[in-house]
Scaffold this motif. Structure first.
Motif, PDB file in Angstrom:
ATOM      1  N   ILE A 206      14.952  43.590  72.286  1.00 34.15           N
ATOM      2  CA  ILE A 206      15.090  44.495  71.137  1.00 34.15           C
ATOM      3  C   ILE A 206      16.472  45.127  71.101  1.00 34.15           C
ATOM      4  O   ILE A 206      17.153  45.134  70.071  1.00 34.15           O
ATOM      5  N   LEU A 207      16.899  45.668  72.240  1.00 30.39           N
ATOM      6  CA  LEU A 207      18.153  46.427  72.263  1.00 30.39           C
ATOM      7  C   LEU A 207      19.395  45.543  72.252  1.00 30.39           C
ATOM      8  O   LEU A 207      20.434  45.947  71.731  1.00 30.39           O
ATOM      9  N   GLU A 208      19.299  44.351  72.809  1.00 32.40           N
ATOM     10  CA  GLU A 208      20.494  43.523  72.956  1.00 32.40           C
ATOM     11  C   GLU A 208      20.602  42.373  71.956  1.00 32.40           C
ATOM     12  O   GLU A 208      21.697  41.871  71.723  1.00 32.40           O
ATOM     13  N   LYS A 209      19.483  41.969  71.351  1.00 33.23           N
ATOM     14  CA  LYS A 209      19.504  40.746  70.547  1.00 33.23           C
ATOM     15  C   LYS A 209      19.017  40.919  69.108  1.00 33.23           C
ATOM     16  O   LYS A 209      18.932  39.928  68.387  1.00 33.23           O
ATOM     17  N   THR A 210      18.678  42.121  68.696  1.00 34.07           N
ATOM     18  CA  THR A 210      18.143  42.292  67.348  1.00 34.07           C
ATOM     19  C   THR A 210      18.966  43.301  66.546  1.00 34.07           C
ATOM     20  O   THR A 210      19.627  44.183  67.109  1.00 34.07           O
ATOM     21  N   LYS A 211      18.888  43.150  65.226  1.00 35.72           N
ATOM     22  CA  LYS A 211      19.544  44.088  64.325  1.00 35.72           C
ATOM     23  C   LYS A 211      18.941  45.480  64.478  1.00 35.72           C
ATOM     24  O   LYS A 211      19.655  46.486  64.456  1.00 35.72           O
ATOM     25  N   MET A 212      17.619  45.520  64.643  1.00 34.64           N
ATOM     26  CA  MET A 212      16.944  46.801  64.832  1.00 34.64           C
ATOM     27  C   MET A 212      17.495  47.525  66.055  1.00 34.64           C
ATOM     28  O   MET A 212      17.758  48.733  66.017  1.00 34.64           O
ATOM     29  N   GLY A 213      17.668  46.789  67.151  1.00 33.89           N
ATOM     30  CA  GLY A 213      18.202  47.394  68.361  1.00 33.89           C
ATOM     31  C   GLY A 213      19.616  47.905  68.174  1.00 33.89           C
ATOM     32  O   GLY A 213      19.977  48.975  68.672  1.00 33.89           O
ATOM     33  N   PHE A 214      20.423  47.148  67.433  1.00 37.74           N
ATOM     34  CA  PHE A 214      21.788  47.590  67.153  1.00 37.74           C
ATOM     35  C   PHE A 214      21.778  48.897  66.373  1.00 37.74           C
ATOM     36  O   PHE A 214      22.538  49.830  66.679  1.00 37.74           O
ATOM     37  N   LYS A 217      20.666  51.870  68.637  1.00 40.43           N
ATOM     38  CA  LYS A 217      21.743  52.317  69.530  1.00 40.43           C
ATOM     39  C   LYS A 217      22.857  53.004  68.755  1.00 40.43           C
ATOM     40  O   LYS A 217      23.430  53.992  69.228  1.00 40.43           O
ATOM     41  N   ALA A 218      23.142  52.502  67.569  1.00 40.44           N
ATOM     42  CA  ALA A 218      24.196  53.107  66.747  1.00 40.44           C
ATOM     43  C   ALA A 218      23.820  54.524  66.335  1.00 40.44           C
ATOM     44  O   ALA A 218      24.650  55.444  66.394  1.00 40.44           O
ATOM     45  N   VAL A 219      22.575  54.704  65.929  1.00 46.52           N
ATOM     46  CA  VAL A 219      22.112  56.045  65.539  1.00 46.52           C
ATOM     47  C   VAL A 219      22.169  56.983  66.736  1.00 46.52           C
ATOM     48  O   VAL A 219      22.552  58.156  66.618  1.00 46.52           O
ATOM     49  N   GLY A 220      21.795  56.473  67.918  1.00 41.52           N
ATOM     50  CA  GLY A 220      21.854  57.307  69.109  1.00 41.52           C
ATOM     51  C   GLY A 220      23.274  57.672  69.499  1.00 41.52           C
ATOM     52  O   GLY A 220      23.523  58.779  69.991  1.00 41.52           O
ATOM     53  N   PHE A 221      24.210  56.763  69.241  1.00 42.51           N
ATOM     54  CA  PHE A 221      25.603  57.018  69.607  1.00 42.51           C
ATOM     55  C   PHE A 221      26.278  57.988  68.652  1.00 42.51           C
ATOM     56  O   PHE A 221      26.989  58.902  69.070  1.00 42.51           O
ATOM     57  N   ASN A 222      26.057  57.810  67.338  1.00 46.13           N
ATOM     58  CA  ASN A 222      26.697  58.684  66.342  1.00 46.13           C
ATOM     59  C   ASN A 222      25.885  58.639  65.048  1.00 46.13           C
ATOM     60  O   ASN A 222      25.950  57.673  64.295  1.00 46.13           O
ATOM     61  N   GLN A 223      25.111  59.685  64.824  1.00 44.06           N
ATOM     62  CA  GLN A 223      24.243  59.717  63.652  1.00 44.06           C
ATOM     63  C   GLN A 223      25.037  59.755  62.341  1.00 44.06           C
ATOM     64  O   GLN A 223      24.663  59.103  61.363  1.00 44.06           O
ATOM     65  N   HIS A 224      26.117  60.500  62.326  1.00 43.66           N
ATOM     66  CA  HIS A 224      26.886  60.640  61.083  1.00 43.66           C
ATOM     67  C   HIS A 224      27.530  59.311  60.687  1.00 43.66           C
ATOM     68  O   HIS A 224      27.490  58.914  59.510  1.00 43.66           O
ATOM     69  N   ALA A 225      28.116  58.617  61.659  1.00 40.76           N
ATOM     70  CA  ALA A 225      28.728  57.323  61.367  1.00 40.76           C
ATOM     71  C   ALA A 225      27.674  56.307  60.939  1.00 40.76           C
ATOM     72  O   ALA A 225      27.908  55.492  60.037  1.00 40.76           O
ATOM     73  N   SER A 226      26.506  56.358  61.565  1.00 38.89           N
ATOM     74  CA  SER A 226      25.434  55.433  61.210  1.00 38.89           C
ATOM     75  C   SER A 226      24.949  55.677  59.789  1.00 38.89           C
ATOM     76  O   SER A 226      24.703  54.728  59.028  1.00 38.89           O
ATOM     77  N   GLU A 227      24.812  56.946  59.440  1.00 37.41           N
ATOM     78  CA  GLU A 227      24.378  57.274  58.080  1.00 37.41           C
ATOM     79  C   GLU A 227      25.422  56.823  57.056  1.00 37.41           C
ATOM     80  O   GLU A 227      25.084  56.306  55.994  1.00 37.41           O
ATOM     81  N   TYR A 228      26.681  57.004  57.382  1.00 43.99           N
ATOM     82  CA  TYR A 228      27.772  56.576  56.493  1.00 43.99           C
ATOM     83  C   TYR A 228      27.752  55.050  56.320  1.00 43.99           C
ATOM     84  O   TYR A 228      28.094  54.532  55.246  1.00 43.99           O
ATOM     85  N   ALA A 229      27.324  54.335  57.376  1.00 40.27           N
ATOM     86  CA  ALA A 229      27.255  52.878  57.315  1.00 40.27           C
ATOM     87  C   ALA A 229      26.009  52.369  56.599  1.00 40.27           C
ATOM     88  O   ALA A 229      25.808  51.161  56.476  1.00 40.27           O
ATOM     89  N   SER A 232      19.339  54.230  58.118  1.00 35.71           N
ATOM     90  CA  SER A 232      18.416  55.350  57.960  1.00 35.71           C
ATOM     91  C   SER A 232      18.247  56.052  59.308  1.00 35.71           C
ATOM     92  O   SER A 232      17.546  55.551  60.198  1.00 35.71           O
ATOM     93  N   VAL A 233      18.895  57.177  59.448  1.00 27.09           N
ATOM     94  CA  VAL A 233      18.862  57.913  60.717  1.00 27.09           C
ATOM     95  C   VAL A 233      17.446  58.374  61.035  1.00 27.09           C
ATOM     96  O   VAL A 233      16.944  58.190  62.150  1.00 27.09           O
ATOM     97  N   ASN A 234      16.777  58.971  60.055  1.00 28.35           N
ATOM     98  CA  ASN A 234      15.430  59.503  60.289  1.00 28.35           C
ATOM     99  C   ASN A 234      14.447  58.403  60.679  1.00 28.35           C
ATOM    100  O   ASN A 234      13.641  58.570  61.604  1.00 28.35           O
ATOM    101  N   LYS A 235      14.511  57.272  59.988  1.00 30.85           N
ATOM    102  CA  LYS A 235      13.605  56.163  60.302  1.00 30.85           C
ATOM    103  C   LYS A 235      13.833  55.670  61.720  1.00 30.85           C
ATOM    104  O   LYS A 235      12.867  55.398  62.455  1.00 30.85           O
ATOM    105  N   ASN A 236      15.072  55.572  62.132  1.00 34.83           N
ATOM    106  CA  ASN A 236      15.378  55.055  63.463  1.00 34.83           C
ATOM    107  C   ASN A 236      15.014  56.036  64.560  1.00 34.83           C
ATOM    108  O   ASN A 236      14.638  55.624  65.659  1.00 34.83           O
ATOM    109  N   ILE A 237      15.122  57.331  64.281  1.00 35.66           N
ATOM    110  CA  ILE A 237      14.685  58.333  65.265  1.00 35.66           C
ATOM    111  C   ILE A 237      13.191  58.196  65.524  1.00 35.66           C
ATOM    112  O   ILE A 237      12.728  58.158  66.668  1.00 35.66           O
ATOM    113  N   ILE A 238      12.418  58.116  64.438  1.00 33.12           N
ATOM    114  CA  ILE A 238      10.964  57.991  64.578  1.00 33.12           C
ATOM    115  C   ILE A 238      10.609  56.670  65.255  1.00 33.12           C
ATOM    116  O   ILE A 238       9.760  56.628  66.160  1.00 33.12           O
ATOM    117  N   LEU A 239      11.249  55.581  64.840  1.00 29.79           N
ATOM    118  CA  LEU A 239      10.963  54.270  65.411  1.00 29.79           C
ATOM    119  C   LEU A 239      11.253  54.245  66.902  1.00 29.79           C
ATOM    120  O   LEU A 239      10.488  53.678  67.687  1.00 29.79           O
TER     121      LEU A 239
END
Length: 348
Positions: A206-214, A217-229, A232-239
């Motif tokens: 999941i974390l290394e080979k899927t778009k979902m995992g990317f 990890k992106a949301v965990g690293f920087n929520q603002h940059a992920s949202e700009y890209a 969905s920050v909220n969806k990924n937090i819950i997931l």
């Protein structure tokens, strides 16, 4: 290759320093550390039965560690693994007791029930974090106590008539394996070992080979940059919390359907969920690292049971050693400094 070796340096040095510090504590307490570690090692791999019990302990630590590590890799601190483990344990046992079904239906149903219970319990802090920005550490810690007392109430007043434990699960819902038990001199080793291996692979994939995992990890690293890209920050937090809860719920399933076969009123926490934090920390929050750390912690815990019986060393010494290992992992700056000093001397 050097990158992976550098990641292993701190955990390995932390383990070595923890064992050395444990030896000093044994000496100060009047015990022989060589004999102590010898007896511990014998309690891990000295007999087939001990090997089976060590592996059984490792199974739960793997899943609890994966639960903590998955959330941490996505920028969240799931301190509620203990509570998610407890509700997963009860849900799996309830399905195992309440239904009479063929094994190929009953066992998967009980496993899924435990996983879903853990996911639902983790959904609560995930949703509150995403919707209202309530810190997940506070909510998940509170839910640990809620899980403990709610499950105790359900066992005592709903599932039984004021008894301290449920009935045993049906054989059709059990992870128990006569084959594995016969290989390990009738230990309590069960088929959960296969589930643990599958979960290690799933987390890595999941974390290394899927778009979902990317995205996670992106949301965990920087929520603002992920949202700009456009993520969905909220969806990924819950997931993230839900997937973490699935691993934690499965850790409870291992205890309910594998080790014990029932759910009992608990006077306190099992501790396995909290130990999962240490496993994830030592394993650098990677799937393979968690597996290796779980082998160490599970082995230490299983081997510790032999120490007071054979040479009178209290098993709490092992808890001190584990705490020291965690301390040295946390003091990574100090470990890196030591490693650099050794490297400099080697160059000279």
């Amino acid at each position: 290759m050097s990158k992976y070796l550098s990641k292993l340096t701190i955990p390995l040095l932390a383990v070595m320093l923890g064992l050395i510090a444990g030896s000093i504590i044994m000496l100060i307490s009047g015990y022989d550390p060589i004999a102590g570690y010898g007896v511990m090692l014998d309690g891990i791999i000295g007999e087939q039965y001990y090997i089976g019990e060590s592996l059984r302990t490792i199974i739960t630590y793997v899943l609890a560690g994966l639960a903590v590590a998955f959330a941490f890799r996505t920028g969240l601190f799931n301190i509620g693994v203990e509570g998610q483990l407890i509700v997963g344990w009860l849900a799996a046992v309830w399905v195992g007791v309440a239904f009479e079904l063929p094994k190929f239906i009953h066992l998967p149903l009980a496993i899924v029930a435990g996983a879903l219970a853990g996911a639902l319990w983790a959904f609560i802090p995930g949703y509150l974090k995403a919707k209202f920005r309530v810190h997940e550490v506070i909510v998940s810690i509170m839910l640990n106590y809620t899980a403990l007392y709610v499950t105790n109430y359900l066992i005592n007043d709903i599932l039984t008539d004021k008894k301290d434990r449920t009935e045993r699960i049906a054989d059709s819902a059990s992870l128990s394996s006569p084959f594995l038990q016969s290989l390990t001199d009738y230990s309590r080793l069960h088929w959960g070992i296969v589930i643990a291996i599958i979960c290690i692979i799933i987390m890595w994939f999941i974390l290394e080979k899927t778009k979902m995992g990317f995205e996670l990890k992106a949301v965990g690293f920087n929520q603002h940059a992920s949202e700009y890209a456009g993520m969905s920050v909220n969806k990924n937090i819950i997931l993230s919390m839900v997937i973490s809860g699935v691993f934690a719920g499965l850790a409870g399933v291992m205890e309910g359907l594998g080790t014990f076969g029932y759910a009992a009123i608990k006077g306190g926490f099992t501790g396995m969920g909290f130990d999962g934090i240490a496993v994830a920390l030592l394993g650098a929050n990677t799937a393979i690292g968690v597996a290796l750390a779980a082998i160490l912690f599970g082995g230490l815990k299983a081997g510790a049971l032999n120490m007071p019986l054979q040479i009178g060393i209290p098993s709490e010494i092992v808890d001190i050693i584990i705490a020291l290992i965690i301390f040295f992992v946390a003091a990574s700056y100090f470990i890196r400094w030591l490693a650099q000093r050794f490297n400099q001397k080697g160059v000279k």
